[in-house]
Design a protein around this motif. Structure first.
Motif, mmCIF file in Angstrom:
data_model
loop_
_atom_site.group_PDB
_atom_site.id
_atom_site.type_symbol
_atom_site.label_atom_id
_atom_site.label_comp_id
_atom_site.label_asym_id
_atom_site.label_seq_id
_atom_site.Cartn_x
_atom_site.Cartn_y
_atom_site.Cartn_z
ATOM 1 N N THR A 5 9.695 34.192 54.244
ATOM 2 C CA THR A 5 8.496 33.678 53.559
ATOM 3 C C THR A 5 7.439 33.168 54.541
ATOM 4 O O THR A 5 6.458 32.566 54.124
ATOM 5 C CB THR A 5 8.863 32.531 52.589
ATOM 6 O OG1 THR A 5 9.466 31.465 53.346
ATOM 7 C CG2 THR A 5 9.815 32.994 51.514
ATOM 8 N N ALA A 17 8.607 26.746 43.902
ATOM 9 C CA ALA A 17 10.018 26.385 43.703
ATOM 10 C C ALA A 17 10.843 27.626 43.363
ATOM 11 O O ALA A 17 11.951 27.817 43.880
ATOM 12 C CB ALA A 17 10.137 25.348 42.585
ATOM 13 N N GLN A 18 10.267 28.483 42.540
ATOM 14 C CA GLN A 18 10.957 29.705 42.106
ATOM 15 C C GLN A 18 11.254 30.636 43.283
ATOM 16 O O GLN A 18 12.327 31.240 43.351
ATOM 17 C CB GLN A 18 10.095 30.436 41.066
ATOM 18 C CG GLN A 18 10.725 31.698 40.493
ATOM 19 C CD GLN A 18 9.690 32.561 39.777
ATOM 20 O OE1 GLN A 18 8.733 32.059 39.187
ATOM 21 N NE2 GLN A 18 9.874 33.860 39.835
ATOM 22 N N GLY A 59 11.279 29.693 46.484
ATOM 23 C CA GLY A 59 11.893 28.975 47.601
ATOM 24 C C GLY A 59 10.944 28.670 48.744
ATOM 25 O O GLY A 59 11.315 28.778 49.919
ATOM 26 N N TYR A 84 13.464 31.982 55.833
ATOM 27 C CA TYR A 84 14.110 32.694 54.722
ATOM 28 C C TYR A 84 14.357 31.762 53.526
ATOM 29 O O TYR A 84 14.711 30.601 53.704
ATOM 30 C CB TYR A 84 15.457 33.269 55.181
ATOM 31 C CG TYR A 84 15.313 34.354 56.218
ATOM 32 C CD1 TYR A 84 15.166 35.694 55.841
ATOM 33 C CD2 TYR A 84 15.319 34.050 57.576
ATOM 34 C CE1 TYR A 84 15.028 36.690 56.793
ATOM 35 C CE2 TYR A 84 15.181 35.046 58.531
ATOM 36 C CZ TYR A 84 15.037 36.365 58.136
ATOM 37 O OH TYR A 84 14.890 37.345 59.073
ATOM 38 N N ASN A 85 14.169 32.315 52.317
ATOM 39 C CA ASN A 85 14.500 31.533 51.127
ATOM 40 C C ASN A 85 15.959 31.771 50.740
ATOM 41 O O ASN A 85 16.684 32.496 51.439
ATOM 42 C CB ASN A 85 13.531 31.819 49.971
ATOM 43 C CG ASN A 85 13.645 33.246 49.441
ATOM 44 O OD1 ASN A 85 14.593 33.978 49.744
ATOM 45 N ND2 ASN A 85 12.672 33.651 48.646
ATOM 46 N N SER A 86 16.404 31.202 49.633
ATOM 47 C CA SER A 86 17.822 31.283 49.260
ATOM 48 C C SER A 86 18.259 32.705 48.908
ATOM 49 O O SER A 86 19.444 33.017 48.909
ATOM 50 C CB SER A 86 18.109 30.352 48.078
ATOM 51 O OG SER A 86 17.280 30.703 46.981
ATOM 52 N N ASP A 87 17.287 33.591 48.619
ATOM 53 C CA ASP A 87 17.614 34.996 48.355
ATOM 54 C C ASP A 87 17.620 35.835 49.629
ATOM 55 O O ASP A 87 17.792 37.054 49.573
ATOM 56 C CB ASP A 87 16.598 35.602 47.364
ATOM 57 C CG ASP A 87 16.679 34.946 46.001
ATOM 58 O OD1 ASP A 87 17.803 34.589 45.595
ATOM 59 O OD2 ASP A 87 15.627 34.789 45.349
ATOM 60 N N ARG A 117 8.652 25.695 50.487
ATOM 61 C CA ARG A 117 8.537 24.229 50.482
ATOM 62 C C ARG A 117 7.429 23.757 51.423
ATOM 63 O O ARG A 117 6.966 24.490 52.276
ATOM 64 C CB ARG A 117 9.866 23.602 50.935
ATOM 65 C CG ARG A 117 11.044 23.919 50.027
ATOM 66 C CD ARG A 117 12.324 23.259 50.510
ATOM 67 N NE ARG A 117 13.476 23.718 49.737
ATOM 68 C CZ ARG A 117 14.152 24.818 50.024
ATOM 69 N NH1 ARG A 117 13.804 25.568 51.056
ATOM 70 N NH2 ARG A 117 15.178 25.175 49.279
#
Length: 298
Positions: free
Chosen positions: A40, A280-281, A283, A33-36, A285
């Motif tokens: 992913t 980056a946008q 999230g 999971y990304n920060s939102d 990596r």
């Protein structure tokens, strides 16, 4: 990046790569999971598959094809088509849009058309490009695509892991199956396809179907020569004659889909910084080494 004089187009079966990437990690619950709070894992795996293949095959042009909804003209022909498939996992659903955003950041066209499958868009682009003397490779995990193999069209089948492929052309396909790629449509007409939920002819399996096609070439040839078949084969085909022809329509990838497509727009002109900004946008990596294309091309 330097290419051969003749263009080479890689058409990526986006659905095949995305699903493969999703299930490879979702089994162990690695949704990343990304920060939102958006998973992913599928997009991450897609990117790895995509760039590993681009580095391996070095196409001058690249395009990605997608399904655009679950219903197509095949459902109108046969309402039970793919009715055995459940809804996409909830963790995958937000990744359908996300992956297209990511592909767009590579300046690679996303192509799809409502009412048709990704396969039909792939077939249309491949045949058109091949007619215009472009060498085409199709990156997929889907064996159905093998029917598109031709003089200028090869199919790159993904195997387990990253960077493992079986590349099929007309010769290798014939060597493996004993029939020509286009006869795969007739083969599936007889056999049906359990994953797509159409039956073909009950009681006619792959071995028998291949023998019939080797002898009579195609469905029409077999039907015209029913008297030469065994009693059992004749009875089975006569009992399912309508389904035989319907299954053939369902199995055939269309190559005349009315999509707007320009080969020039698919020229691979990758901007690494633009891709990294997108990662980056959203999230994502750990993908830097996979997109180091200049190194791979050297």
């Amino acid at each position: 990046m330097e290419f051969n004089n003749r263009p080479s187009l890689m058409i990526v079966d986006g659905m095949a790569l995305l699903f493969r990437a999703f299930y490879a990690t979702s089994v162990s619950g690695q949704f990343m999971y990304n920060s939102d709070g958006v998973p992913t894992n599928a997009v991450n795996g897609f990117v790895k598959h995509f760039f590993t293949a681009v580095a391996n095959f070095k196409p001058s042009h690249v395009a990605v094809c997608w399904d655009m909804g679950s219903k197509t003209f095949r459902n109108e022909l046969f309402p039970a088509y793919k009715a055995n498939r459940g809804e996409a996992p909830e963790e995958l659903i937000p990744q359908f849009d996300l992956v297209k955003e990511v592909v767009a950041s590579f300046d690679v066209p996303n192509i799809g058309l409502a009412g048709y499958e990704a396969d039909d868009c792939i077939g249309t682009i491949a045949v058109h490009a091949a007619k215009n003397e472009t060498d085409v490779s199709i990156l997929t995990g889907d064996q159905d695509i093998l029917q598109l193999i031709d003089d200028r069209i090869s199919v790159v089948l993904l195997k387990k892991g990253f960077g493992n492929y079986v590349v099929h052309n007309q010769e290798s396909f014939f060597e493996e199956k004993g029939i020509m790629p286009k006869q795969m449509i007739d083969l599936k007409a007889f056999m049906g396809d359990s994953s797509d939920n159409y039956p073909g002819v009950k009681g006619i399996g792959e071995k028998t179907a291949i023998k019939l096609l080797q002898q009579f070439e195609h469905v029409d040839g077999v039907v015209a020569n029913l008297e030469q078949l065994t009693k059992a084969q004749k009875a089975k085909i006569e009992a399912d004659l309508e389904m035989l022809y319907l299954s053939r329509k369902l199995a055939e990838i269309k190559t005349d889909v009315p999509i707007e497509y320009d080969l020039n727009q698919a020229m691979f002109q990758f901007n690494k910084e633009k891709a990294l900004d997108k990662f980056a946008q959203v999230g994502m990596r750990g993908l830097e080494r996979f997109i180091d294309i200049e190194k791979a091309w050297a």
